[in-house]
Design a protein around this motif. Structure first.
Motif, short mmCIF file in Angstrom:
data_model
loop_
_atom_site.label_atom_id
_atom_site.label_comp_id
_atom_site.label_asym_id
_atom_site.label_seq_id
_atom_site.Cartn_x
_atom_site.Cartn_y
_atom_site.Cartn_z
N LEU A 274 0.91 -1.14 0.26
CA LEU A 274 0.08 0.08 -0.29
C LEU A 274 0.71 1.42 -0.22
O LEU A 274 0.30 2.41 -0.49
CB LEU A 274 -1.29 -0.35 1.16
CG LEU A 274 -1.67 -1.25 1.61
CD1 LEU A 274 -2.89 -1.00 3.12
CD2 LEU A 274 -3.39 -1.00 -0.33
N SER A 275 2.25 1.00 0.59
CA SER A 275 3.09 2.37 0.69
C SER A 275 3.23 2.30 -0.91
O SER A 275 3.36 3.89 -1.24
CB SER A 275 4.04 2.43 1.43
OG SER A 275 3.03 2.09 3.23
N ILE A 276 3.57 2.01 -1.77
CA ILE A 276 4.24 1.69 -2.50
C ILE A 276 3.88 2.23 -3.61
O ILE A 276 3.48 3.32 -4.63
CB ILE A 276 4.63 0.87 -3.68
CG1 ILE A 276 5.89 0.04 -2.29
CG2 ILE A 276 5.43 0.29 -4.85
CD1 ILE A 276 6.66 -1.64 -2.61
N LEU A 277 2.01 1.77 -3.93
CA LEU A 277 1.11 2.09 -4.09
C LEU A 277 0.55 3.74 -3.76
O LEU A 277 0.42 4.83 -5.21
CB LEU A 277 -0.44 1.13 -4.21
CG LEU A 277 -0.60 0.24 -5.01
CD1 LEU A 277 -1.65 -0.97 -4.51
CD2 LEU A 277 -0.31 0.05 -6.26
N MET A 278 0.44 4.33 -3.54
CA MET A 278 0.30 5.21 -2.53
C MET A 278 1.40 7.18 -3.72
O MET A 278 0.68 7.32 -3.51
CB MET A 278 0.60 5.59 -0.74
CG MET A 278 -0.43 5.36 0.26
SD MET A 278 -0.89 6.33 1.35
CE MET A 278 0.15 5.75 2.10
N VAL A 279 2.36 6.09 -2.83
CA VAL A 279 3.55 7.09 -3.85
C VAL A 279 3.69 6.56 -4.89
O VAL A 279 3.50 8.06 -6.19
CB VAL A 279 5.43 6.79 -3.72
CG1 VAL A 279 5.76 7.33 -4.29
CG2 VAL A 279 5.14 6.34 -2.53
N ALA A 280 3.11 5.18 -5.99
CA ALA A 280 3.05 5.57 -7.65
C ALA A 280 1.64 6.40 -7.90
O ALA A 280 2.17 6.45 -9.11
CB ALA A 280 3.04 3.97 -7.78
N THR A 281 0.78 6.35 -6.63
CA THR A 281 -0.50 6.79 -7.66
C THR A 281 -0.14 8.44 -7.74
O THR A 281 -1.13 8.85 -7.98
CB THR A 281 -1.86 6.34 -6.94
OG1 THR A 281 -1.80 6.10 -6.12
CG2 THR A 281 -1.51 5.12 -7.41
N PHE A 282 0.84 8.86 -6.77
CA PHE A 282 0.66 10.37 -6.73
C PHE A 282 0.40 11.37 -7.60
O PHE A 282 1.14 11.16 -8.15
CB PHE A 282 2.12 10.73 -5.73
CG PHE A 282 1.56 12.11 -4.93
CD1 PHE A 282 1.08 13.24 -3.95
CD2 PHE A 282 3.06 13.17 -5.78
CE1 PHE A 282 0.90 14.18 -3.64
CE2 PHE A 282 2.54 13.98 -5.21
CZ PHE A 282 2.00 15.16 -4.74
N GLY A 283 -0.63 12.28 -8.01
CA GLY A 283 0.02 12.64 -8.94
C GLY A 283 -0.70 12.28 -10.15
O GLY A 283 -0.28 13.10 -11.36
N ARG A 284 -0.89 11.19 -10.84
CA ARG A 284 -0.92 10.53 -11.76
C ARG A 284 -2.09 10.04 -12.45
O ARG A 284 -2.23 9.79 -13.51
CB ARG A 284 -0.16 8.71 -11.99
CG ARG A 284 1.51 9.48 -11.37
CD ARG A 284 2.35 8.60 -11.61
NE ARG A 284 3.44 8.87 -12.12
CZ ARG A 284 4.83 9.20 -10.31
NH1 ARG A 284 3.77 9.00 -9.30
NH2 ARG A 284 6.00 9.69 -10.43
N VAL A 285 -3.11 9.60 -10.83
CA VAL A 285 -4.31 8.97 -11.14
C VAL A 285 -5.46 9.76 -10.39
O VAL A 285 -5.00 10.35 -9.72
CB VAL A 285 -4.41 7.68 -11.14
CG1 VAL A 285 -3.50 6.79 -11.51
CG2 VAL A 285 -4.46 7.49 -9.67
N SER A 286 -6.75 9.75 -10.89
CA SER A 286 -7.72 10.24 -9.89
C SER A 286 -6.77 10.10 -8.55
O SER A 286 -7.14 9.36 -8.11
CB SER A 286 -8.69 9.79 -9.90
OG SER A 286 -9.55 10.27 -9.49
N PHE A 287 -7.21 11.15 -7.67
CA PHE A 287 -7.14 11.43 -6.09
C PHE A 287 -7.65 10.31 -5.88
O PHE A 287 -7.42 10.22 -4.46
CB PHE A 287 -7.50 12.96 -5.51
CG PHE A 287 -9.02 13.00 -5.40
CD1 PHE A 287 -9.25 13.19 -4.77
CD2 PHE A 287 -9.63 13.58 -6.16
CE1 PHE A 287 -10.44 13.57 -4.18
CE2 PHE A 287 -10.53 14.28 -6.39
CZ PHE A 287 -11.33 13.56 -5.59
N VAL A 288 -9.09 10.08 -6.20
CA VAL A 288 -10.67 8.92 -5.34
C VAL A 288 -9.32 8.11 -5.22
O VAL A 288 -9.43 7.14 -4.17
CB VAL A 288 -11.32 9.17 -6.23
CG1 VAL A 288 -12.31 7.55 -5.29
CG2 VAL A 288 -12.26 10.40 -6.11
N VAL A 289 -8.94 7.41 -6.40
CA VAL A 289 -8.03 5.90 -5.64
C VAL A 289 -7.37 5.54 -5.18
O VAL A 289 -6.21 4.96 -4.35
CB VAL A 289 -7.27 5.58 -7.79
CG1 VAL A 289 -6.05 4.81 -7.82
CG2 VAL A 289 -7.95 5.46 -8.44
#
Length: 491
Positions: A274-289
């Motif tokens: 989950l920590s990796i996913l938080m960093v990976a999705t930061f600013g790249r996909v909808s903030f809802v995710v």
């Protein structure tokens, strides 16, 4: 003004709670800018007071005082504290919602009955405050006595709905829907915005890059630098405080390193993933995710920590900070004041850093000394920042003069279509709705198309910032503000 039955209003689907408070004051005869500024300042004071009380649930008097003084002294807070904008009032109500929820968890469940209506008031003050549901969810759903407190939680939910009902009626009467924020929320979730928006930026690191200025910015006599601290640049105090924050967080993590050895493999893998996913999705996909991942991450940490003391507050504040950072970093419109939402959590981090740093110094007065030093630094920064602010803003007086001139020039102005690069300001000055249309030199084609669709009779603009569209002639220009008339306008 619409709520007070005294004149026109800006876009009616925007957050109505603070305007409703102002409407009551207006109906009592307290009209004008001083009323708006005073009401905003009252919310600012309430927020600082509420934050001190919140911090006292965990920290000493001095540590709590340092945190609340820091919040009160942040440049981004001072810039907007008494302007009448919605950001500081929304943050203040959010502080009280979290404080009351923590009281409901730790002391008396009846405080939940107050926390949820206050959270609704925060949402109605600024719709983005709806993200406060995430830190509130951490506080409520990790409450070990959650089931026994369901009655109070349901009562609080009911009171929150009751608070919303008169506003739902107002919306339905004026814009034909009781939930006008749904369309806005959908646009925010998808990141929809046009490049003509003055805050348009696709840089997901915008707020992190300018975070030092939000803590302590260089003073300026330019009002635009005051309300946009990112333009002004940071002071040395900003970097000292940020360094102190990072050191405090590092000490906190070190002091809790035993969690890794006490946690099963499954929990460790889930936390890391989950920590990796938080960093990976930061600013790249909808903030809802990102928000869903953040909530799952926080729940995984809560499970790892078990009944460890103060986990509820630490996680609630971490979620508070990250949830807003994720949302605003994803959305293409970047405006400095939007990050006011995270500053209460930053103030909590300052108090926490004082506590953690004092713990490794092992001197009984370490906490008080550190608290005094931080408070002194932030107060010095605030005094320096306020002393450097302009006493007056000439363009405002020029705008008022332009509005007065137009009313005298055209007695039928209220029947005209009027646009301005500062629509809300001239709506206030003229007592009629004025459309906002700003010409951006680097996006002129799109701006002109948007302007021609309205085809206003008059256009009021700042001459040094906004070019005049063709088909208009200037009929008034003074002190940087001009009024232009459509050439083929009939009487």
């Amino acid at each position: 003004m619409r709520m007070a039955h005294l004149g026109p209003a800006d876009t009616l689907y925007l957050s109505p709670f603070f305007p409703a408070v102002l409407s009551v004051l207006f109906m009592l005869g307290l009209t004008g800018e001083p009323t708006v500024f005073s009401a905003a300042a009252a919310f600012y004071i309430a927020g600082v007071t509420g934050l001190y009380l919140l911090l006292r649930l965990r920290f000493s008097e001095m540590e709590s005082l340092a945190g609340s003084i820091s919040f009160a002294s942040f440049s981004i807070i001072l810039s907007w504290a008494a302007t009448g904008a919605l950001d500081v009032p929304a943050a203040s109500l959010s502080i009280w919602a979290v404080y009351l929820a923590l009281l409901g968890r730790r002391k008396d469940p009846r405080f939940y009955c107050l926390a949820l209506p206050v959270a609704m008031a925060a949402f109605l003050t600024r719709y983005t405050s709806g993200l406060m549901l995430l830190p509130l969810a951490i506080i409520i759903f990790t409450d070990p006595e959650f089931r026994s407190k369901l009655g109070e939680l349901l009562a609080g939910t009911g009171l929150g709905i009751l608070l919303y009902l008169p506003f739902a009626y107002f919306f339905y009467r004026n814009v034909k829907t009781p939930f006008p924020f749904l369309k806005q929320a959908a646009g925010t979730a998808t990141g929809s915005a046009t490049s003509i928006n003055p805050g348009y930026s696709l840089d997901p690191l915008y707020y992190l890059k300018h975070f030092p200025e939000y803590i302590s910015a260089l003073p300026s006599q330019d009002y635009l630098h005051v309300i946009n601290p990112s333009i002004a640049g940071p002071t040395a105090v900003a970097f000292i405080i940020i360094g102190f924050l990072l050191a405090g967080m590092a000490i906190l993590l070190w002091n809790n390193r035993d969690l890794a050895s006490m946690t099963g493999l499954r929990e460790k893998v889930l936390f890391i993933l989950l920590s990796i996913l938080m960093v990976a999705t930061f600013g790249r996909v909808s903030f809802v995710v990102s928000e869903i991942i953040l909530l799952l991450w926080a729940l995984s940490v809560a499970r790892m920590a078990g009944d460890r003391e103060n986990t509820d507050m630490n996680l609630a504040m971490a979620v508070w900070f990250l949830s807003y950072l994720f949302m605003h970093s994803f959305h293409p419109v970047k405006v400095d004041r939007y990050l006011i939402t995270v500053m209460p959590a930053v103030a909590y981090g300052i108090s926490l850093s004082i506590r953690e740093t004092a713990g490794i110094i092992r001197w009984k007065h370490a906490s008080d000394v550190l608290s005094a030093l931080v408070a002194l630094l932030m107060l010095t920064s605030a005094i320096n920042y306020l002393a450097g602010m302009p006493d007056s803003y000439g363009i405002v007086e020029a705008e008022k003069e332009a509005a007065a001139w137009l009313m005298e020039h055209d007695p039928a102005y209220s029947e005209r279509i009027i646009a301005s690069d500062r629509g809300p300001a001239f709506t206030w000055y003229l007592g009629k709705y004025v459309f906002t249309r700003k010409m951006h030199p680097d996006r002129m084609e799109l701006c002109i198309e948007y302007f021609r669709d309205l085809n206003p009779d008059y256009y009021i603009y700042w001459t040094d910032e906004t070019p005049l569209p063709s088909g208009y002639r200037v009929i008034y220009s003074r002190r940087g503000v001009a009024v232009a008339e459509r050439m083929n306008m009939t009487g």
